[in-house]
Design a protein around this motif. Structure first.
Motif, short mmCIF file in Angstrom:
data_model
loop_
_atom_site.label_atom_id
_atom_site.label_comp_id
_atom_site.label_asym_id
_atom_site.label_seq_id
_atom_site.Cartn_x
_atom_site.Cartn_y
_atom_site.Cartn_z
N LEU A 65 39.51 13.29 36.92
CA LEU A 65 39.89 13.65 38.29
C LEU A 65 38.81 14.58 38.83
O LEU A 65 38.74 15.76 38.46
N GLU A 66 37.97 14.06 39.68
CA GLU A 66 36.75 14.75 40.08
C GLU A 66 36.96 15.84 41.11
O GLU A 66 36.10 16.71 41.29
N LYS A 306 39.32 11.15 44.70
CA LYS A 306 40.31 11.62 45.67
C LYS A 306 40.79 13.03 45.33
O LYS A 306 40.72 13.48 44.18
N VAL A 307 41.29 13.74 46.33
CA VAL A 307 41.83 15.09 46.13
C VAL A 307 43.18 14.99 45.42
O VAL A 307 44.09 14.30 45.88
N THR A 308 43.27 15.67 44.28
CA THR A 308 44.51 15.70 43.49
C THR A 308 44.79 17.14 43.10
O THR A 308 43.93 18.02 43.23
N ALA A 309 45.98 17.39 42.57
CA ALA A 309 46.35 18.78 42.29
C ALA A 309 47.38 18.87 41.17
O ALA A 309 47.99 17.86 40.77
N HIS A 310 47.58 20.11 40.71
CA HIS A 310 48.53 20.36 39.63
C HIS A 310 49.95 19.89 39.96
O HIS A 310 50.69 19.46 39.07
N LEU A 339 46.28 5.49 41.41
CA LEU A 339 44.87 5.80 41.29
C LEU A 339 44.39 5.66 39.85
O LEU A 339 43.25 5.23 39.60
N LEU A 340 45.24 6.01 38.89
CA LEU A 340 44.86 5.89 37.49
C LEU A 340 44.67 4.43 37.09
O LEU A 340 43.83 4.10 36.25
N GLU A 341 45.46 3.56 37.70
CA GLU A 341 45.35 2.14 37.40
C GLU A 341 44.24 1.47 38.20
O GLU A 341 43.63 0.51 37.74
N ASN A 342 43.97 2.01 39.41
CA ASN A 342 42.95 1.43 40.27
C ASN A 342 42.43 2.52 41.22
O ASN A 342 43.06 2.83 42.22
N PRO A 348 46.66 8.17 50.73
CA PRO A 348 46.62 8.80 52.06
C PRO A 348 45.92 10.15 52.03
O PRO A 348 45.98 10.88 51.04
N ASP A 349 45.24 10.46 53.12
CA ASP A 349 44.61 11.77 53.28
C ASP A 349 45.72 12.78 53.55
O ASP A 349 46.35 12.77 54.59
N ARG A 350 46.00 13.61 52.58
CA ARG A 350 47.10 14.57 52.72
C ARG A 350 46.56 15.99 52.78
O ARG A 350 45.41 16.26 52.46
N THR A 351 47.43 16.90 53.16
CA THR A 351 47.06 18.30 53.28
C THR A 351 47.72 19.10 52.16
O THR A 351 48.91 18.92 51.88
N LEU A 352 46.93 19.99 51.53
CA LEU A 352 47.44 20.87 50.49
C LEU A 352 47.29 22.32 50.94
O LEU A 352 46.44 22.64 51.78
#
Length: 585
Positions: A65-66, A306-310, A339-342, A348-352
């Protein structure tokens, strides 16, 4: 007749496939979480000195997860992993003095695994509540070996606990925790298991076995960096040991393994050019390595930009084990399974959002508003060019959205924490000094120690104790909430030199009180210093005497327990580590 046989054959095959699906063992899950290991603390991320071959191999075996984000400090990240929510929604708003306790109403990741039929174990640093039922055994874990506070005072032959019972480890703590995790994996082969391994390094105190330290000192690094890198390589070796156990046991193919860190590095060292460090809401404080490996379902060398989080890990794991029905409906996270599968799947572009003290941040796939300044993370991932003046409309829009979120989700006032006392099955409750209130009030982080009572350090972090108690006007108070009324035996953990023996103490809770004298001297030295670099805020450890003070009658409900000096014949009352309450049958 032939048509009937054909239909029966089809029905038979359908039933067989359904049976196989029902009988197939769900995947095991191992989650590694390290403490203060930054994005740059891996050879995979081009660190010019550090070598982490096992972690590099783990990363390449599955998905990297970059752009994975956590909270800027320890306890909040752990709460988000366990609940799938931003920490401000879980009751966690700090790292010590009860601020790390996660609300009891929260359903944890371990609770969900237990509901799914898993055996659950945690081996390492908890940091989301020391007192039952905030304790791991009250939050879904069958087995707990480790410690509940934010850090330990010594990493060799450390004082730990196992399911509420005090134990002492042997050797270096990360090696010992790995031994116990491997024992758990061995004992869990016949049922699915969730093995959570939150290592407490490379967090200070800076201690590591010689072979790791010496290797990096020989590269010409300073003592602090050499120790941190030695701790990171020790982590790498122990991750390798767990992976080898999974391979040897035939479990690797059907085991999901996740590795990540709780925040950025606690020093300014190599971090891939990212701005900031632990405690900051910039990239360097919150962007950390995260790898997800599952040979059965995730292709090797899968990169996810993509942006991912805890907060995404809880729903992802429930989805991956085939129990999306268990995902709570009110969480902030989103399952990463597509995402892990493909990696090219729609996302979606989400806000954190993040709040940490006065520091705030809002970010999406492109822009981040961190501590009031706007950055374009796609064009400028190292945050070298603020864009507030160039893009005022974007900044203003994000500021409005952040304020709306803060008003909705961040409490205006912190709730005072009362230590739970007298829960069934947990007859002994320790009231540690670092969770007390000192009077005259000792401001958190105060520079001066002349108020008549203080902690050993400025901060009163975990494991700190009360000292400089030179006034009978000074006293100590703990807020408690008694679950079961009754008589409680009171014990003091103290030290006192011979010249100061004789102070008379009053201990009071509610309407009852008792008095006891400090009649015996006990003044041991501190444990030998094994630090590679001087510690800044943690205390050293030493032995403590136990004084049986008598009995108190406690009524159910909230009250406070105070310890006051009625007489002080010497220069100080005593040094106080804790007060323990044991419920009598």
């Amino acid at each position: 007749m032939r048509k009937l046989n054909y239909k029966l054959t089809i029905l038979y095959l359908v039933l067989v496939n359904l049976a196989l699906l029902c009988w197939a063992k769900p995947p095991n899950v191992v989650v590694f979480l390290t403490d203060d290991q930054g994005w740059g603390d891996l050879s995979l991320h081009n660190n010019p000195h550090l070598q982490t071959p096992y972690l590099d191999r783990l990363a390449e075996s599955g998905a990297q997860l970059e752009r994975f984000y956590v909270s800027p400090v320890c306890a909040p990240t752990r709460a988000s992993l366990l609940t799938g929510k931003f920490h401000s929604r879980t009751g966690v708003h700090g790292v010590t003095r009860g601020q790390e306790n996660m609300d009891l109403k929260e359903v944890t990741l371990a609770d969900l695994f237990k509901e799914a039929g898993y055996r659950t174990g945690i081996f390492g640093k908890w940091h989301n509540g020391a007192h039952y039922p905030y304790h791991p055994n009250g939050r879904g874990f069958d087995q707990f070996v480790g410690f509940s506070a934010g850090h330990l005072s010594d990493y060799f032959d450390a004082k730990l606990e196992e399911n509420g019972r005090s134990i002492k480890s042997s050797g270096f703590i990360v090696d010992y925790l790995t031994d116990r995790a491997i024992e758990f994996i061995d004992a869990s082969k016949n049922q699915p298991f969730f093995c959570y391994i939150p290592y407490n390094t490379p967090h200070s105190p800076l201690q590591v076995p010689d072979k790791y330290f010496d290797k990096y000192k020989q590269m010409g690094l300073d003592d602090r960096t050499a120790c941190v890198y030695g701790m990171c390589e020790n982590i790498d070796d122990n991750v390798g040991r767990v992976m080898q156990k999974l391979e040897e046991s035939g479990l690797r193919e059907n085991t999901i393994v996740i590795f990540f860190s709780d925040n950025g590095p606690d020093t300014y060292r190599f971090n891939g050019g990212l701005k900031g460090k632990k405690g900051d809401v910039h990239e360097g404080g919150m962007k950390v390595p995260c790898f997800v490996s599952w040979p059965k379902a995730i292709a090797p060398r899968t990169g996810i930009p993509k942006v991912t989080a805890h907060v995404d890990l809880l729903p992802s794991l429930m989805d991956m084990i085939g129990r999306p029905d268990l995902i709570p409906c009110d969480i902030d996270g989103k399952s990463l399974r597509p995402l892990l599968e493909n990696p090219a799947a729609g996302w979606p572009d989400r806000t954190l959002y993040m709040n940490w003290g006065y520091r705030t941040r809002i970010w999406n796939e492109r822009y981040a508003l961190a501590e009031g300044e706007l950055y374009d993370l796609l064009e400028d991932p190292n945050q070298t060019q603020p864009l507030g003046q160039a893009l005022p409309d974007v900044k203003a829009s994000m500021e409005r959205e952040l304020q709306q979120w803060l008003q909705k989700h961040v409490p205006a006032n912190e709730t005072a924490f009362a230590i739970p006392v007298g829960y069934p099955g947990r007859p002994v409750t320790e009231l540690p000094a670092h969770e007390s209130h000192l009077y005259p009030e000792f401001p958190f982080g105060a520079e001066r120690f002349d108020s008549g009572i203080s902690y050993v350090t400025r901060w009163g972090w975990a494991n700190d104790w009360i000292t400089n108690w030179t006034s009978t006007q000074a006293y100590v108070r703990w807020d408690i909430e008694v679950e079961t009324a009754g008589r409680y035996a009171v014990t003091l953990n103290y030290t006192c030199p011979e010249k100061d023996v004789g102070s008379r103490i009053e201990i009071r809770a509610g309407d009852d009180s008792l008095e006891v004298a400090i009649a015996e001297a006990f003044d041991p030295p501190l444990y030998p210093d094994r630090d590679r670099f001087p510690r800044e805020s943690e205390v050293h450890e030493k032995d403590w005497a136990s004084l049986s003070a008598g009995l108190l009658k406690l009524n159910s409900g909230k009250t406070n327990l105070t310890v006051k000096a009625l007489e002080m014949p010497g220069n100080q009352v005593m040094e106080l580590r804790a007060v323990s309450l044991k419920r009598l049958q």
